[in-house]
Motif scaffolding. Structure first.
Motif, PDB file in Angstrom:
ATOM      1  N   GLU A  11       0.835  -1.205   0.000  1.00  0.00           N
ATOM      2  CA  GLU A  11       0.000   0.000   0.000  1.00  0.00           C
ATOM      3  C   GLU A  11       0.873   1.260   0.000  1.00  0.00           C
ATOM      4  OE1 GLU A  11      -3.132   0.528  -0.306  1.00  0.00           O
ATOM      5  OE2 GLU A  11      -3.961  -1.485  -0.158  1.00  0.00           O
ATOM      6  N   PRO A  12       1.750   1.414  -0.993  1.00  0.00           N
ATOM      7  CA  PRO A  12       2.694   2.542  -0.972  1.00  0.00           C
ATOM      8  C   PRO A  12       2.020   3.914  -0.996  1.00  0.00           C
ATOM      9  CG  PRO A  12       2.727   1.427  -3.105  1.00  0.00           C
ATOM     10  CD  PRO A  12       1.937   0.557  -2.184  1.00  0.00           C
ATOM     11  N   HIS A  13       0.900   4.051  -1.710  1.00  0.00           N
ATOM     12  CA  HIS A  13       0.244   5.349  -1.825  1.00  0.00           C
ATOM     13  C   HIS A  13      -0.416   5.747  -0.504  1.00  0.00           C
ATOM     14  CE1 HIS A  13       1.110   5.430  -6.064  1.00  0.00           C
ATOM     15  NE2 HIS A  13       0.459   4.300  -6.266  1.00  0.00           N
ATOM     16  N   VAL A  14      -1.122   4.811   0.127  1.00  0.00           N
ATOM     17  CA  VAL A  14      -1.733   5.088   1.425  1.00  0.00           C
ATOM     18  C   VAL A  14      -0.653   5.394   2.452  1.00  0.00           C
ATOM     19  CG1 VAL A  14      -3.011   4.057   3.351  1.00  0.00           C
ATOM     20  CG2 VAL A  14      -3.833   3.756   1.006  1.00  0.00           C
ATOM     21  N   PHE A  15       0.401   4.596   2.441  1.00  0.00           N
ATOM     22  CA  PHE A  15       1.497   4.774   3.396  1.00  0.00           C
ATOM     23  C   PHE A  15       2.114   6.163   3.247  1.00  0.00           C
ATOM     24  CE2 PHE A  15       5.860   3.123   4.902  1.00  0.00           C
ATOM     25  CZ  PHE A  15       5.542   3.394   6.227  1.00  0.00           C
ATOM     26  N   ALA A  16       2.350   6.576   2.002  1.00  0.00           N
ATOM     27  CA  ALA A  16       2.940   7.889   1.749  1.00  0.00           C
ATOM     28  C   ALA A  16       2.015   9.007   2.228  1.00  0.00           C
ATOM     29  CB  ALA A  16       3.240   8.046   0.261  1.00  0.00           C
ATOM     30  N   GLN A  17       0.714   8.809   2.013  1.00  0.00           N
ATOM     31  CA  GLN A  17      -0.267   9.827   2.433  1.00  0.00           C
ATOM     32  C   GLN A  17      -0.269  10.015   3.949  1.00  0.00           C
ATOM     33  OE1 GLN A  17      -4.284   8.891   1.206  1.00  0.00           O
ATOM     34  NE2 GLN A  17      -5.184  10.487   2.487  1.00  0.00           N
ATOM     35  N   ILE A  18      -0.294   8.892   4.685  1.00  0.00           N
ATOM     36  CA  ILE A  18      -0.330   8.977   6.148  1.00  0.00           C
ATOM     37  C   ILE A  18       0.997   9.531   6.687  1.00  0.00           C
ATOM     38  CG2 ILE A  18      -0.523   7.649   8.286  1.00  0.00           C
ATOM     39  CD1 ILE A  18      -3.166   7.944   6.883  1.00  0.00           C
ATOM     40  N   LYS A  19       2.116   9.092   6.121  1.00  0.00           N
ATOM     41  CA  LYS A  19       3.421   9.593   6.555  1.00  0.00           C
ATOM     42  C   LYS A  19       3.512  11.108   6.376  1.00  0.00           C
ATOM     43  CE  LYS A  19       7.333   7.545   5.896  1.00  0.00           C
ATOM     44  NZ  LYS A  19       8.519   6.923   5.259  1.00  0.00           N
ATOM     45  N   LYS A  20       3.005  11.598   5.254  1.00  0.00           N
ATOM     46  CA  LYS A  20       3.043  13.032   4.984  1.00  0.00           C
ATOM     47  C   LYS A  20       2.181  13.791   5.989  1.00  0.00           C
ATOM     48  CE  LYS A  20       2.528  16.335   1.183  1.00  0.00           C
ATOM     49  NZ  LYS A  20       2.163  16.493  -0.242  1.00  0.00           N
ATOM     50  N   SER A  21       1.025  13.225   6.332  1.00  0.00           N
ATOM     51  CA  SER A  21       0.137  13.864   7.307  1.00  0.00           C
ATOM     52  C   SER A  21       0.808  13.954   8.670  1.00  0.00           C
ATOM     53  CB  SER A  21      -1.179  13.084   7.420  1.00  0.00           C
ATOM     54  OG  SER A  21      -1.893  13.115   6.202  1.00  0.00           O
ATOM     55  N   VAL A  22       1.524  12.899   9.050  1.00  0.00           N
ATOM     56  CA  VAL A  22       2.232  12.916  10.334  1.00  0.00           C
ATOM     57  C   VAL A  22       3.347  13.951  10.306  1.00  0.00           C
ATOM     58  CG1 VAL A  22       3.675  11.584  11.922  1.00  0.00           C
ATOM     59  CG2 VAL A  22       1.705  10.500  10.835  1.00  0.00           C
ATOM     60  N   GLU A  23       4.118  13.928   9.225  1.00  0.00           N
ATOM     61  CA  GLU A  23       5.276  14.818   9.122  1.00  0.00           C
ATOM     62  C   GLU A  23       4.869  16.287   9.203  1.00  0.00           C
ATOM     63  OE1 GLU A  23       9.283  15.166   6.333  1.00  0.00           O
ATOM     64  OE2 GLU A  23       7.505  14.117   5.578  1.00  0.00           O
ATOM     65  N   HIS A  24       3.724  16.613   8.592  1.00  0.00           N
ATOM     66  CA  HIS A  24       3.272  18.004   8.565  1.00  0.00           C
ATOM     67  C   HIS A  24       2.248  18.310   9.660  1.00  0.00           C
ATOM     68  CE1 HIS A  24       5.379  18.936   4.825  1.00  0.00           C
ATOM     69  NE2 HIS A  24       4.979  17.762   4.357  1.00  0.00           N
ATOM     70  N   GLU A  25       2.072  17.351  10.575  1.00  0.00           N
ATOM     71  CA  GLU A  25       1.159  17.514  11.714  1.00  0.00           C
ATOM     72  C   GLU A  25      -0.249  17.891  11.257  1.00  0.00           C
ATOM     73  OE1 GLU A  25       2.969  20.222  14.456  1.00  0.00           O
ATOM     74  OE2 GLU A  25       4.597  18.836  14.961  1.00  0.00           O
ATOM     75  N   ARG A  26      -0.728  17.146  10.289  1.00  0.00           N
ATOM     76  CA  ARG A  26      -2.064  17.386   9.746  1.00  0.00           C
ATOM     77  C   ARG A  26      -2.954  16.151   9.873  1.00  0.00           C
ATOM     78  NH1 ARG A  26      -0.225  20.351   4.076  1.00  0.00           N
ATOM     79  NH2 ARG A  26       0.590  22.283   5.019  1.00  0.00           N
ATOM     80  N   LEU A  27      -2.765  15.394  10.919  1.00  0.00           N
ATOM     81  CA  LEU A  27      -3.587  14.214  11.138  1.00  0.00           C
ATOM     82  C   LEU A  27      -5.012  14.600  11.473  1.00  0.00           C
ATOM     83  CD1 LEU A  27      -1.285  11.864  13.255  1.00  0.00           C
ATOM     84  CD2 LEU A  27      -2.068  11.469  10.912  1.00  0.00           C
ATOM     85  N   ALA A  28      -5.959  13.848  10.948  1.00  0.00           N
ATOM     86  CA  ALA A  28      -7.357  14.015  11.342  1.00  0.00           C
ATOM     87  C   ALA A  28      -7.538  13.449  12.746  1.00  0.00           C
ATOM     88  CB  ALA A  28      -8.259  13.285  10.358  1.00  0.00           C
TER      89      ALA A  28
END
Length: 312
Positions: A11-28
């Motif tokens: 699931e590389p696309h989902v993984f990249a999306q969640i990692k980016k959200s964590v990195e930029h502190e934009r988690l729902a």
């Protein structure tokens, strides 16, 4: 295989999306992970929990060895709660215990995560209790719902979560993943033809009934390809006692179809034999339809034997 290794591979696309959200502190504050079993929903939940609690994050990845990562792996971290069905459902008492656990002194100022596996199995009261949680999220609060049946999740809950879709494993990916777990090439191919769920395939591979059925159908297939009437007797003596449940009966036919399809692949240059195999495949599919129409399994199998013998 670590969570990140599985997700990078499947699931590389989902993984990249969640990692980016964590990195930029934009988690729902709430996520709804939707997809078939084995697609990595729970691995993503655990990775996210570890990433948020890890004390030795490197390159935006949890270390998997610190005290927090280890406790999350063992389901022993006090701030990460995993809710699973008790019996057939997730009950309101489980949600109340969750709220009480998170309400204890000492947790108020810390991040709190809960993961609900098989979220579609919440009963009405449990779902309503969760809804209250989601409507008034606390600071540092993160909810992750995992489901393989999105349609059974209340629309009001869906609307309060960020939906993340997990795509099914391709047949090739599943075969490779199974082989890395020690499943033989032939068995891995068979399992990948029966299901695109990694978890279900692993469950099948270690199931005593399934392995007995696989061997029995191989014997039956050998009788059928030779138009040997021993196939008729085999139905009575072996297959009928073996497949007492409806699901088992359908699996028998799915395995048989696979064996004949594999045989067809080997006979592509033999046009006469290829035509015969195609006719047999059509008969097997027709027999499967009769089984779906609630014709007795033994009758369906015996009729199939006779029809195949008549072709020869």
């Amino acid at each position: 295989m670590t969570e990140q290794e599985f997700l990078l591979k499947n699931e590389p696309h989902v993984f990249a999306q969640i990692k980016k959200s964590v990195e930029h502190e934009r988690l729902a504050h709430a996520y709804l992970f939707e997809g078939e079993r084995g697609t990595g929903k729970h691995q993503m939940s655990l990775w996210l929990a570890k990433r948020l609690f890890c004390t030795n994050v490197t390159d935006n990845e949890p270390c998997n060895v610190c005290n927090n990562c280890t406790r999350i792996t063992l389901n022993e971290h006090p701030n990460v709660q995993v809710i699973k069905p008790e019996g057939q459902t997730i009950k309101v008492d489980q949600m109340r215990r969750l709220q009480a656990e998170f309400g204890k002194k000492g947790f108020e100022s810390q991040r709190q995560i809960f993961i609900i596996s098989d979220a579609e199995k919440m009963n009405v009261n449990a779902a309503n209790s969760l809804l209250k949680f989601l409507e008034e999220p606390q600071a540092g609060f993160l909810a992750i719902l995992e489901t393989s049946a999105l349609g059974r999740i209340l629309p009001t809950i869906q609307s309060r979560c960020q939906l993340i879709h997990f795509t099914p494993l391709s047949k090739e990916q599943l075969v490779k993943s199974l082989q890395t777990q020690g499943v033989g090439a032939q068995s891995a191919l068979l399992l990948a033809s029966l299901t695109n769920s990694y978890e279900k395939a692993i469950e099948f591979s270690s199931d005593e009934w399934f392995n007995s059925a696989k061997d029995a159908v191989l014997t039956w297939h050998r009788y059928l390809e030779k138009a040997d009437l021993q196939a008729f007797i085999f139905v009575q003596k072996k297959l009928t006692p073996l497949a007492k449940e409806k699901e088992q009966q359908f699996i028998i036919f799915q395995i048989l179809l696979l064996y004949f399809r594999q045989q067809r692949e080997k006979e592509l240059n033999n046009l006469a034999h290829l035509q015969l195999i195609n006719q047999i495949l059509e008969l097997v599919l027709q027999a499967e339809q009769k089984l779906r129409a609630n014709v007795a399994f033994q009758n369906v199998c015996e009729q199939l034997v006779l029809r195949i013998v008549r072709l020869s």
